[in-house]
Scaffold this active site. Sequence first.
Site, PDB file in Angstrom:
ATOM      1  N   ASN A 172       2.238 -15.938  -9.237  1.00 34.38           N
ATOM      2  CA  ASN A 172       3.443 -15.395  -9.863  1.00 34.38           C
ATOM      3  C   ASN A 172       3.405 -15.761 -11.340  1.00 34.38           C
ATOM      4  O   ASN A 172       3.813 -16.844 -11.744  1.00 34.38           O
ATOM      5  CB  ASN A 172       4.691 -15.951  -9.187  1.00 34.38           C
ATOM      6  CG  ASN A 172       4.860 -15.413  -7.788  1.00 34.38           C
ATOM      7  OD1 ASN A 172       5.217 -14.247  -7.611  1.00 34.38           O
ATOM      8  ND2 ASN A 172       4.574 -16.245  -6.800  1.00 34.38           N
ATOM      9  N   GLU A 173       2.891 -14.838 -12.130  1.00 30.07           N
ATOM     10  CA  GLU A 173       2.670 -15.076 -13.543  1.00 30.07           C
ATOM     11  C   GLU A 173       3.974 -14.957 -14.346  1.00 30.07           C
ATOM     12  O   GLU A 173       5.003 -14.520 -13.812  1.00 30.07           O
ATOM     13  CB  GLU A 173       1.643 -14.066 -14.074  1.00 30.07           C
ATOM     14  CG  GLU A 173       0.252 -14.211 -13.461  1.00 30.07           C
ATOM     15  CD  GLU A 173      -0.535 -15.404 -14.009  1.00 30.07           C
ATOM     16  OE1 GLU A 173       0.081 -16.342 -14.550  1.00 30.07           O
ATOM     17  OE2 GLU A 173      -1.771 -15.403 -13.899  1.00 30.07           O
ATOM     18  N   PRO A 174       3.965 -15.366 -15.623  1.00 33.64           N
ATOM     19  CA  PRO A 174       5.161 -15.246 -16.459  1.00 33.64           C
ATOM     20  C   PRO A 174       5.783 -13.857 -16.373  1.00 33.64           C
ATOM     21  O   PRO A 174       5.086 -12.845 -16.444  1.00 33.64           O
ATOM     22  CB  PRO A 174       4.627 -15.531 -17.866  1.00 33.64           C
ATOM     23  CG  PRO A 174       3.494 -16.482 -17.634  1.00 33.64           C
ATOM     24  CD  PRO A 174       2.853 -16.011 -16.358  1.00 33.64           C
ATOM     25  N   THR A 227      -4.756 -17.533 -17.274  1.00 33.00           N
ATOM     26  CA  THR A 227      -5.154 -17.819 -15.891  1.00 33.00           C
ATOM     27  C   THR A 227      -6.600 -17.412 -15.658  1.00 33.00           C
ATOM     28  O   THR A 227      -7.382 -18.153 -15.049  1.00 33.00           O
ATOM     29  CB  THR A 227      -4.233 -17.074 -14.909  1.00 33.00           C
ATOM     30  OG1 THR A 227      -2.885 -17.510 -15.111  1.00 33.00           O
ATOM     31  CG2 THR A 227      -4.647 -17.315 -13.471  1.00 33.00           C
TER      32      THR A 227
END
Length: 644
Positions: free
Chosen positions: A176-178, A195
Amino acid sequence: MIAEEQLRNLKNISYQAAGVYENTRFEKIHNVVFDDSNVASAIVAAEIASLIRTKQEENLPCVLGLATGSSPIKVYEELVRLHKEEGLSFENVVTFNLDEYYPMTKQNVQSYHYFMHEYLFNHIDIKPENVNIPKGDLEPDEILDFCVSYEEKIKSYGGLDFQLLGIGRTGHIGFNEPGSHYNSRTRLITLDHLTRSDASGAFLGLENVPKKAITMGVRTVMDAKRIVLLAWGQNKADIVKQTIEGEIDPSVPATYLQQHNNTTFVLNDEAASELTRIKTPWLVGPCDWTHELTKKAVFWLCDHTSKSILRLTDKDYNDNGMEGLLSHEGSSYDLNIKMFNELQHTISGWPGGKPNADDTNRPERAAPAKKRVIIFSPHPDDDVISMGGTFDRLVEQGHEVHVVYQTSGNIAVSNHEALKFAEVAASFDENNDLYNKIIDSINNNEEYVVDAPEVRALKGLIRQKESVAATRFVGIPDSQAHFLNLPFYETGTIKKNPLGQEDVDIMCDIIRAIKPHQIYAAGDLADPHGTHKVCLDALFEALKVLKPESFMEDCWVWLYRGAWHEWAMHEIEMAVPMSPDQVLRKRRAIFYHQSQKDGVMFQGDDSREFWVRAEERNKETAAKYHQLGLADYAAIEAFRRYYY
């Protein structure tokens, strides 16, 4: 290494008993800090094992959410040990993994499917049908249905009883990235560049890292009844602080965990180092003003006020929560002089000790005037990258310097670099079967397959000869360059074997043979693939074995930092200044490691080449000394003594 009997008792230790700190007003997530991540991992494994057994007694499934990456490896190893040695059964366990790269086949050694079976599932009695991992080999039109069914399957078991997490430097949990929404569920996402950059070493280059992944959503994670997040190492310190102390922010998805009522962050000292209560405890409340904390506070205050030590005033201390320190020390005048003198005494142009000098206030002993020195280098370049100037000074001042390369470093040589050397060799003898076999093996190597033994041998030889060229430049004979090729490293893959007795025995043998007065070793645990830590553990274990031997009474151990971080100012106990000419000599020594230049395979989170990092770090250390009121040197290499 943790004693077996200690591991067996860890399940009886609570986080509250094992952690060293209470939460403070700055912190919004419960966390505990350990000085040993192995102990911490075993305690987390003990909690999971207890949950599994409780569910067994209730005749219910135990639903675990599992993470991948380096952080949970020791947890999985301990769970395997509990299964094999203490009869922990996983027959009632159902697992759901957080994520998987896309596209990615199950057979690919970089897949999380491969990872989980390698570290856990192949070694326990879990039912294959109870293992759930997002599929990375779906057709595009299958992804949505798969994600929906993944969520439905988790719900069918009543949700996750326990979710194990790591944390990425972007603040991602799972993938769950920014920007991930609080209500997000399992879905296909695009990976953040940072990442992918962090994963590039494992994939042998950023261009090989998938750009997408399938991940559980934030809401899926937050619905878990219990969450434990693991974070180890200095490179996680900033994001850990931001997550625990910052505001809830979609650009740092881990901050959503502040809203979960049963979450614990399990940290080691390095990962917790930026938390306010640890970095600047005087801003939190009353302190036990130890000597170490006093140094840390004074140097911090200089940086905070942009003043040198001798310019600090009583008001500076009082305005920044240090009135207790002043009352303890008497006055800013006395404290400033004391700290200035102490910092000044760390500086020495004689890292082996200055002969026939009063060494009362010097970091090293004067006698013996000519010392036998071992420089342990985890990889075949850490010696010159991390302490090339000090190395040069030791040789110049007549000490008997031995460089001991602990590993071959062969996986850090690219195929195209190895092919170049093989083709040069083959051009002298076109009928040589060995060279032709190496060339064919490299040209036909399948994606992520372990190199053939001949290729690995060539890559190791490349690094060995580069090292010898560098040590010749510094001025030591070839007989004083030693290559241990410690067995733990020689797997041909990024995954290494655990440190074993054979590794420790080899370390003991070289130390006994040289009987050093000084040992220098890499204390930089930010190495992204852990080799530095294993090499340091090997030294520490050897020192335990050798301590009773008489020659060790005369042996001091100094730790240097590697390419990723420098010692904090209050930690430095010996600072070796370099002239501009010595800075250039160090650069030239690093340049002999040509296979590691212009395209480093394992450079971590810093895109600069190693020589640039080292040079700028040494200049920054010198600048910090100057800002504190000391002389203006071109560069400084820093060391901290280890007491065994």
